[in-house]
Design a protein around this motif. Structure first.
Motif, PDB file in Angstrom:
ATOM      1  N   GLY A 123     -10.567   3.645   3.696  1.00 11.32           N
ATOM      2  CA  GLY A 123     -10.933   5.067   3.905  1.00 11.32           C
ATOM      3  C   GLY A 123     -10.064   5.969   4.131  1.00 11.32           C
ATOM      4  N   PHE A 142      -4.331   1.069  -2.008  1.00 10.10           N
ATOM      5  CA  PHE A 142      -3.817  -0.273  -2.329  1.00 10.10           C
ATOM      6  C   PHE A 142      -2.988  -0.127  -3.743  1.00 10.10           C
ATOM      7  N   SER A 146       5.906  -1.285   9.757  1.00 11.14           N
ATOM      8  CA  SER A 146       5.759   0.094  10.251  1.00 11.14           C
ATOM      9  C   SER A 146       5.859   1.125   9.253  1.00 11.14           C
ATOM     10  N   GLN A 202       0.754   5.466   1.318  1.00 11.85           N
ATOM     11  CA  GLN A 202      -0.058   6.221   2.381  1.00 11.85           C
ATOM     12  C   GLN A 202       0.564   7.577   2.292  1.00 11.85           C
ATOM     13  N   LEU A 240       3.625   0.844   2.547  1.00  9.50           N
ATOM     14  CA  LEU A 240       3.502  -0.091   3.778  1.00  9.50           C
ATOM     15  C   LEU A 240       3.094  -1.546   3.096  1.00  9.50           C
ATOM     16  N   GLY A 291      -1.842  12.044   6.493  1.00 11.61           N
ATOM     17  CA  GLY A 291      -2.920  12.459   6.797  1.00 11.61           C
ATOM     18  C   GLY A 291      -4.138  11.524   5.932  1.00 11.61           C
ATOM     19  N   LYS A 292      -3.993  10.710   5.170  1.00 13.72           N
ATOM     20  CA  LYS A 292      -4.762  10.006   4.394  1.00 13.72           C
ATOM     21  C   LYS A 292      -4.644   8.547   4.615  1.00 13.72           C
ATOM     22  N   GLY A 293      -5.737   7.773   4.023  1.00 10.34           N
ATOM     23  CA  GLY A 293      -5.722   6.191   4.473  1.00 10.34           C
ATOM     24  C   GLY A 293      -5.036   5.437   3.367  1.00 10.34           C
ATOM     25  N   PRO A 294      -4.462   4.257   3.759  1.00 12.73           N
ATOM     26  CA  PRO A 294      -3.611   3.605   2.513  1.00 12.73           C
ATOM     27  C   PRO A 294      -4.128   3.348   1.461  1.00 12.73           C
ATOM     28  N   PHE A 318       0.460  -5.365   9.241  1.00 15.15           N
ATOM     29  CA  PHE A 318       1.084  -4.512   8.667  1.00 15.15           C
ATOM     30  C   PHE A 318       2.784  -4.214   9.387  1.00 15.15           C
ATOM     31  N   GLY A 330       2.494   1.220  11.107  1.00 13.93           N
ATOM     32  CA  GLY A 330       1.470   0.695  10.416  1.00 13.93           C
ATOM     33  C   GLY A 330       0.133   0.507  11.062  1.00 13.93           C
ATOM     34  N   TYR A 345       1.023  -1.268  -0.017  1.00 15.30           N
ATOM     35  CA  TYR A 345       0.023  -0.025  -0.074  1.00 15.30           C
ATOM     36  C   TYR A 345       0.631   1.262  -0.061  1.00 15.30           C
TER      37      TYR A 345
END
Lengths: 110, 119
Positions: free
Chosen positions: B111, A46, A102, A38, A87, A41-44, A100, B42, A36
């Motif tokens: 999200g 894909f 780090s 990232q 990630l 401030g955002k989500g991972p 996950f 993570g 992933y």
């Protein structure tokens, strides 16, 4: 206990300088290895799934590979917009959740 | 955009207060996951639903945490009596898994997260 370790923790590259990120895992009965991206401030987001040793997947400047013990994310001729945290995650056996690492914080300088 | 949505995006609360977060998954996805992420780490798994059934909970999910997914659609995560150690980004993800299919784990799509700060 499943464990995913990523190295290096941080990597600074000049634009165009290719490199690789490492993900080593001790996941019993690995069913899938995921990458992933990232942004702060955002989500991972894909990128790839790898299922078996020897498998490779590519997307633009990124190529992910998988061996029996580790996975590599190769970045060819990176651009500043590739700067992000990458990630790696594994899933095993009957588990549904991802374990996950780090992450590797990649900075590509112009 | 039909991705996973979370609300609110940011929440600041005082220690001891209760908070609730909402997640709306991608509409055709039957699995929904909650993760927690602290700075420099993570995401860590909290819990997982298949349709409306909560099938797995992490040891990280103390008794102060409860999650629901009524009717197998949106999900809520409630934290009671918040503590400063609960400050983190709470991430929701969803995936679709066809029964009987061995290959294809159903990639999880995340999200934007809810950033919780407990003062």
């Amino acid at each position: 206990e499943d464990q995913v370790t990523q190295s290096p923790e941080a990597l600074r590259l000049q634009e165009g300088e290719s490199s690789s990120l490492n993900c080593s895992y001790t996941v019993s009965g690995l069913r899938g290895l995921f990458w992933y991206r990232q942004d702060p401030g955002k989500g991972p987001e894909f990128l790839f799934t790898l299922y078996s040793a020897g498998e490779e997947k590519e997307k633009e400047r990124l190529k992910a590979t998988l061996t029996k013990k580790e996975s590599f994310l190769h970045i060819t001729a990176p651009k500043p917009e590739d700067s992000a945290t990458y990630l790696c995650a594994g899933t095993s056996g009957s588990a549904r959740q991802l374990t996950f690492g780090s992450g590797t914080q990649l900075t590509v300088l112009p | 955009d039909t991705g996973v949505s979370q609300d609110p995006r940011h929440k600041i609360t005082k220690r001891g207060q209760n908070v609730t977060f909402r997640c709306d998954p991608i509409s055709e996805h039957n699995r929904l996951y909650w993760y927690r992420q602290t700075l420099g780490q993570g995401p860590e798994f909290l819990t997982y639903f298949q349709n409306e059934a909560q099938l797995e909970k992490s040891r990280l999910l103390s008794d102060r945490f409860s999650a629901e997914r009524p009717k197998g659609s949106f999900s809520t995560l409630e934290i009671q009596r918040t503590e400063q150690g609960d400050s983190a980004m709470y991430l929701c993800a969803s995936s679709f898994k066809r029964t009987g299919v061995l290959i294809g784990l159903g990639e999880q799509f995340f999200g934007p997260g809810t950033r919780l700060t407990v003062l």
